[in-house]
Design a protein around this motif. Structure first.
Motif, mmCIF file in Angstrom:
data_model
loop_
_atom_site.group_PDB
_atom_site.id
_atom_site.type_symbol
_atom_site.label_atom_id
_atom_site.label_comp_id
_atom_site.label_asym_id
_atom_site.label_seq_id
_atom_site.Cartn_x
_atom_site.Cartn_y
_atom_site.Cartn_z
ATOM 1 N N GLU A 1 38.414 -4.409 -22.762
ATOM 2 C CA GLU A 1 39.870 -4.603 -22.839
ATOM 3 C C GLU A 1 40.444 -5.049 -21.493
ATOM 4 O OE1 GLU A 1 41.957 -0.968 -23.900
ATOM 5 O OE2 GLU A 1 43.682 -1.620 -22.688
ATOM 6 N N LEU A 2 40.004 -4.371 -20.437
ATOM 7 C CA LEU A 2 40.621 -4.647 -19.140
ATOM 8 C C LEU A 2 40.039 -5.874 -18.448
ATOM 9 C CD1 LEU A 2 40.866 -1.009 -17.687
ATOM 10 C CD2 LEU A 2 42.733 -2.420 -18.580
ATOM 11 N N TYR A 3 38.724 -6.078 -18.625
ATOM 12 C CA TYR A 3 38.088 -7.099 -17.780
ATOM 13 C C TYR A 3 37.311 -8.165 -18.554
ATOM 14 C CZ TYR A 3 38.773 -3.015 -14.746
ATOM 15 O OH TYR A 3 39.287 -1.932 -14.103
ATOM 16 N N VAL B 1 21.147 13.907 -21.172
ATOM 17 C CA VAL B 1 21.758 13.058 -20.166
ATOM 18 C C VAL B 1 22.812 12.190 -20.826
ATOM 19 C CG1 VAL B 1 20.005 11.228 -20.414
ATOM 20 C CG2 VAL B 1 21.334 11.403 -18.313
ATOM 21 N N CYS B 2 23.872 11.956 -20.081
ATOM 22 C CA CYS B 2 24.902 11.020 -20.533
ATOM 23 C C CYS B 2 25.090 9.961 -19.461
ATOM 24 C CB CYS B 2 26.221 11.767 -20.772
ATOM 25 S SG CYS B 2 27.571 10.613 -21.113
ATOM 26 N N HIS B 3 24.852 8.704 -19.824
ATOM 27 C CA HIS B 3 25.101 7.589 -18.918
ATOM 28 C C HIS B 3 26.548 7.162 -19.148
ATOM 29 C CE1 HIS B 3 20.771 7.778 -18.809
ATOM 30 N NE2 HIS B 3 20.704 7.502 -20.087
ATOM 31 N N TRP B 4 27.456 7.600 -18.322
ATOM 32 C CA TRP B 4 28.885 7.468 -18.635
ATOM 33 C C TRP B 4 29.300 6.024 -18.850
ATOM 34 C CZ3 TRP B 4 32.569 4.695 -16.029
ATOM 35 C CH2 TRP B 4 32.279 4.300 -14.722
ATOM 36 N N PHE B 5 28.694 5.110 -18.109
ATOM 37 C CA PHE B 5 29.135 3.705 -18.161
ATOM 38 C C PHE B 5 28.717 3.010 -19.457
ATOM 39 C CE2 PHE B 5 24.840 2.492 -17.023
ATOM 40 C CZ PHE B 5 24.392 3.635 -16.366
ATOM 41 N N LEU B 6 27.908 3.687 -20.264
ATOM 42 C CA LEU B 6 27.501 3.110 -21.543
ATOM 43 C C LEU B 6 28.234 3.738 -22.726
ATOM 44 C CD1 LEU B 6 23.618 2.898 -21.088
ATOM 45 C CD2 LEU B 6 25.332 1.145 -20.644
ATOM 46 N N LEU B 7 29.083 4.694 -22.458
ATOM 47 C CA LEU B 7 29.801 5.345 -23.556
ATOM 48 C C LEU B 7 30.681 4.326 -24.281
ATOM 49 C CD1 LEU B 7 30.941 8.577 -21.691
ATOM 50 C CD2 LEU B 7 29.398 8.508 -23.670
ATOM 51 N N PRO B 8 30.717 4.348 -25.599
ATOM 52 C CA PRO B 8 31.529 3.376 -26.340
ATOM 53 C C PRO B 8 32.983 3.294 -25.869
ATOM 54 C CG PRO B 8 30.086 4.531 -27.841
ATOM 55 C CD PRO B 8 29.882 5.160 -26.494
ATOM 56 N N ALA B 9 33.592 4.448 -25.620
ATOM 57 C CA ALA B 9 34.997 4.401 -25.186
ATOM 58 C C ALA B 9 35.122 3.689 -23.846
ATOM 59 C CB ALA B 9 35.542 5.824 -25.076
ATOM 60 N N VAL B 10 34.130 3.870 -22.996
ATOM 61 C CA VAL B 10 34.160 3.219 -21.691
ATOM 62 C C VAL B 10 33.926 1.722 -21.853
ATOM 63 C CG1 VAL B 10 32.923 3.029 -19.500
ATOM 64 C CG2 VAL B 10 33.488 5.297 -20.432
ATOM 65 N N VAL B 11 32.958 1.376 -22.682
ATOM 66 C CA VAL B 11 32.651 -0.042 -22.892
ATOM 67 C C VAL B 11 33.861 -0.757 -23.499
ATOM 68 C CG1 VAL B 11 31.182 -1.645 -24.187
ATOM 69 C CG2 VAL B 11 30.175 0.354 -23.041
ATOM 70 N N ALA B 12 34.538 -0.082 -24.426
ATOM 71 C CA ALA B 12 35.730 -0.685 -25.031
ATOM 72 C C ALA B 12 36.796 -0.948 -23.971
ATOM 73 C CB ALA B 12 36.273 0.234 -26.124
ATOM 74 N N LEU B 13 36.965 -0.012 -23.088
ATOM 75 C CA LEU B 13 37.978 -0.171 -22.040
ATOM 76 C C LEU B 13 37.573 -1.272 -21.050
ATOM 77 C CD1 LEU B 13 40.695 1.009 -21.163
ATOM 78 C CD2 LEU B 13 39.465 2.729 -19.842
ATOM 79 N N GLN B 14 36.293 -1.326 -20.740
ATOM 80 C CA GLN B 14 35.803 -2.408 -19.875
ATOM 81 C C GLN B 14 36.182 -3.754 -20.482
ATOM 82 O OE1 GLN B 14 31.644 -1.446 -20.016
ATOM 83 N NE2 GLN B 14 31.702 -0.046 -18.266
ATOM 84 N N HIS C 1 27.548 -6.550 -14.800
ATOM 85 C CA HIS C 1 26.563 -5.490 -15.017
ATOM 86 C C HIS C 1 26.276 -4.625 -13.797
ATOM 87 C CE1 HIS C 1 25.701 -6.979 -18.999
ATOM 88 N NE2 HIS C 1 25.663 -8.187 -18.502
ATOM 89 N N HIS C 2 26.718 -5.041 -12.643
ATOM 90 C CA HIS C 2 26.543 -4.187 -11.462
ATOM 91 C C HIS C 2 27.682 -4.502 -10.508
ATOM 92 C CE1 HIS C 2 24.677 -1.616 -8.562
ATOM 93 N NE2 HIS C 2 24.783 -2.555 -7.652
ATOM 94 N N ALA C 3 28.115 -3.452 -9.798
ATOM 95 C CA ALA C 3 29.295 -3.597 -8.948
ATOM 96 C C ALA C 3 30.456 -4.039 -9.833
ATOM 97 C CB ALA C 3 29.043 -4.591 -7.811
ATOM 98 N N THR C 4 30.560 -3.374 -10.942
ATOM 99 C CA THR C 4 31.547 -3.760 -11.952
ATOM 100 C C THR C 4 32.940 -3.258 -11.580
ATOM 101 O OG1 THR C 4 31.211 -1.711 -13.181
ATOM 102 C CG2 THR C 4 29.795 -3.565 -13.741
ATOM 103 N N PRO C 5 33.965 -3.928 -12.093
ATOM 104 C CA PRO C 5 35.319 -3.432 -11.807
ATOM 105 C C PRO C 5 35.544 -2.016 -12.340
ATOM 106 C CG PRO C 5 35.334 -5.294 -13.360
ATOM 107 C CD PRO C 5 33.960 -5.202 -12.806
ATOM 108 N N SER C 6 34.897 -1.649 -13.429
ATOM 109 C CA SER C 6 35.152 -0.307 -13.970
ATOM 110 C C SER C 6 34.654 0.779 -13.024
ATOM 111 C CB SER C 6 34.517 -0.150 -15.363
ATOM 112 O OG SER C 6 33.122 -0.329 -15.321
#
Lengths: 248, 248, 248, 248, 248, 248
Positions: free
Chosen positions: A158-160, A143-156, A166-171
């Motif tokens: 950076e942008l926000y 399983v891959c929890h996409w919202f926890l991927l390092p690249a995603v977290v980094a972008l979160q 943690h829920h209803a997040t802008p990403s």
């Protein structure tokens, strides 16, 4: 290649050289005053399809309703009991492995599904062991929890920054805006959403997070951001799970 | 109005004057050499959305994998056990009724789901009786098998006569062609498909219907026919279930 | 030949040349002011035994309590949950097939059992597939709802016309009068019984059908009619399911 | 008074002054070369009806198939898994208590049912506690294993001494001869049947008891004996459980 | 030899010449004003370990919470539903038999577990039969209720006569005093404890036995008595089950 | 205060001012050539008791067998299926909350239990919501995986560096050495244990980790280290969960 848009001879042909399939799993639950109730399945589905495209892997049907007990204080939220979700995951997987699929990658859009998914994998493995012992055909669930991927977290970040929450997040909202640009919602958002970093049952959740957001500011989301998240997630999933999808 | 594209305040507002919801249920199973594996959920979803539009009724998430044991002889088919499907239907319904929904209309695209759906409704009613007795909140479950509607059957007959068959039919294939015109498949079709009018388990099914079709000629399907079926079905569902959806 | 009146060597001998068994399934539920609570199992049992006699087929034990949630508003009604009934049917069938029975014909006296029976058959087939794959021993389950047989419906119409109704009908009451002539009941019957053609849960059922009858006039029943129904049903079952019972 | 031969208004009337019901539970299993496969339900049913007559207590439907795993080595034997039987007993009891029955006496003809019955009673009580706490309506479940009653054991000893044995016994066979005098079977009986006083699984049982008898000589049985057993059992049940049946 | 204090190579070595294992099962429930809540698992564990020592048999993990619904009226009592306990026993046994254990002896400290244990054994056997038929690996389950052993009952009678009672008895309390001499409790004991010889649900139990004792006088217990009970039980278990533990 | 060494009046008294209870949960599984099979329950139990002492909190019975499917390739390992473990956790918790406990802290010694525990908590919450809605009594479940606590991880790093590994680690072995100094095992340890950082089913686990260790060197463990780990874990649990245990 999407299973629902394929024919059985096409799947038969696919199975002559590939044994992997991707299954999106999400949830149907409140995502704050402006987030779509289908956010988690919409994002998982979009990312799954993008990963499928990039790796020529078949993408199977999603699980649109997950384990979302804690959101049941908000109208429109739906939940499977963990015990039901475990059986659903099991039936999906054993249906597929009977045809020769071996490598099943779930792309998950919802934190509440994590434990039921993991429990389901062991339920599947254990039932195979009990029924067939060493002769059990090999099955590999991941399983891959996409919202926890390092690249995603980094972008979160950076942008926000902290306003990701943690829920209803802008990403995640951004991804839905990219997929459904006509369904972008506007509503007044209390500048001070609930900030607790944990919760227990559905009553407790609504007490801590009165409008459903967990410390997030989804007004920051844009469709363009969503596109970036989608591709960042897909790229990292290919990097991390590509070998798995290729049967390595 | 689609639940997955709505926010919780929008659902809250809906519930101030309406108590109905439509849920599509389909299957992920072979539909012959040219039919899409997702045919049953694609058709159910499209018809459900059309009925939702015509009646301003909320449409909830679908159940994309149904009870399709008998198709498991063909690669790509998936199935829930009846016992799992019953629990899924139960969890969907009790999630919704907790929010004040009362009238739940399933639009079903797959014959194999019929008995599990009906069994699930009684499981729901009986569990409510056992838990709450006369105090149990009212729940009304209903199902429409769109492919059996008289208007649909008449159109099948008019357009295809005997070549409609019983599975992987031109009528259902036509609806998917209308919805996914880019996924129209061409393949050689044996002019004499399996003709038996019943079957038992998955082995028996494949023996009787070697390419998955039950006496049908899906090469007759056109996207335009599909549009007609979609609207014929929607119109008749509104006529038959409109009062139910309005809480009468 | 009745299983409960046989010995195991007699069954062993039967299995050297036959693989079929008949199982009656009924219900224990209200049948209006004059109908017996056991009507559905009494009728199924009598017809099953008659079919057994005519075809030299073994008749196994009945399932006297079925799925009768909707009758629970009337004292004396009993019900299994669908989930329980499915497990019971499964255990009956897998017990028998382990001995070499292959062809199991349920003769059903109660509409409420239909969906659970059908769901149970697929639960049985699917569990066999999951456990044993192609090596699973063949099992063939079939059901006959005697009260829906064309010959029976024709006789209902001939004898009672519209006053046959849909529950606590003169036809089924007649069969019980034939079997238990000492248990013929007399009571005042409202000339205008509930007439709705559908119902939902147990409360709804009692609201629509205050004395339990669904539009029927069981005062028309006679033991002699019952005998005719019994033989009409048995004859048609032999015609329709005789090959099945003979292993064809 | 037999539930299956009663109408709902008769049950309603019964419930104005009584709260007890008797339920026979048996088994469908081999009883040696001459014993009927239905022995355990036939005996339980006959004794239950006699007790019902003597105490004016309602007798409900039987459970004809019990837990008989250990007999599955002999053709014609059937079994419920304990987990299924527990759910069946639960559904019987909760169906009845919803109508106002409170005191449920099972009359049991088969040793293999004992533990599942007892487990079921606690499953029922515990589920009531979990669902309703102190507010749970009172339920009293009791069971009588007729073949273990002192008066019955004394008569076994008097009539057959050591040749009573432990399964396919002359006492139980005698009761079936009394009830079904036309189904008395004759077969050669090895004078030295299996004599072990315990067994484990179905293979072990058949190894120890090659023709199904556990040390018994059913050739001693006569219909007249059967009548004596029936009345001895009924009399003692009335003496022991009469107060219970009267709600004391 | 205790499983929890062994390594896997030690177990592997043990399995080269032995196939038996002992499993203690108890309960966590009130034992009157002075009895420990863990009495039943403490006693079962101590006796199991003593039997293990005397017979060089491996002792596996206990089941500390059993079926104790009837004690739930007293704070601190815990219970598994029978349906849960059956699954736990099943999982313990099938885990062990997969490694080559064949002979599983439960030493039980609690009457409330009896039926669930017995039901579990048949659930295990029946599932093995259904999954593997005659090819199922042999499994032998046995249980010893130590407090019912003749040698134990004789000692109860000798030391305490009628004041032994049926729950929170001096004999079981004595064993716990021997094992945990620092946890001997003193409290006022009503000289006339509840005396009924049966009970039904948890409310009924507390009504009949207000302080939790069933006619017992645990003030008679001494640690020395406990040691005698422990050894009397162990000796008789060795005598009765020694062959079983040695694979005979 | 230990539940199994308490009486019910002591628990009743405790409940007048406290609502918390601690439950240890472990596993029965291989821990390499020198680690005890009971390592996970031994460590969880010892830490739970230490936390209980420091906070005057009641410690309830442990769950000695957890979800250890992946260790089933090694003799002596036992496992509950996730579906069974979820029911066990549920029964433990609902037993306790019926008495007035509200705050349940599991101290967990085994990674394989994580998902089943989390799934169980939501199963408990959801069943409470379905049965009682807003009126459901409050329940708060929490879990601490002691081996992941920052203070414990820091000490692992300080004492063992990379040789801590991921299973059969010196830190957990050290705790068992402190608790059971007489059960310290010596065996040859391959200096290059399996090093993969993940695994799938039981076969895959044994393939990757031939002697059961996941990259660990348990020969580094000392009883003294074990004492340090025990106190480090207990201190941090008190710091993190102390408020929870005090009902805050």
């Amino acid at each position: 290649m999407l299973l629902h848009l394929s024919t059985w001879p096409e799947v038969e042909s696919y199975l002559t050289h590939r044994r992997a399939i991707i299954l999106p799993i999400g949830s149907t639950e409140q995502h704050g005053p402006t987030g779509l109730i289908g956010t988690d399945i919409i994002t998982a589905q979009a990312i799954a399809e993008e990963v499928g495209r990039r790796t020529d892997t078949l993408v199977g049907p999603g699980i649109p309703v997950g384990m979302a007990h804690h959101h049941m204080g908000f109208p429109g939220s739906m939940t499977l009991r963990p015990s039901t979700l475990i059986q659903v995951v099991r039936d999906y997987v054993v249906s597929l492995t009977a045809h020769g699929f071996r490598d099943v990658l779930f792309i998950n859009g919802h934190g509440g599904n994590m434990s039921s998914l993991d429990a389901a994998f062991y339920e599947i493995y254990e039932q195979a062991r009990l029924a067939h012992g060493e002769a059990a055909p090999p099955v590999r669930c991941e399983v891959c929890h996409w919202f926890l991927l390092p690249a995603v977290v980094a972008l979160q970040r950076e942008l926000y920054g902290d306003r990701e929450g943690h829920h209803a997040t802008p990403s995640e909202v951004a991804v839905t805006q990219h997929v459904y640009p006509k369904s972008i919602k506007i509503a007044h958002l209390d500048p001070n959403p609930g900030q607790a970093d944990f919760f227990r049952d559905w009553r407790d959740f609504r007490d801590r997070f009165p409008d459903g957001r967990m410390g997030s500011d989804p007004s920051l989301a844009t469709p363009k951001d969503g596109e970036r998240f989608l591709h960042a997630a897909a790229a990292e999933i290919v990097a991390r799970h590509g070998d798995f999808l290729n049967g390595v």
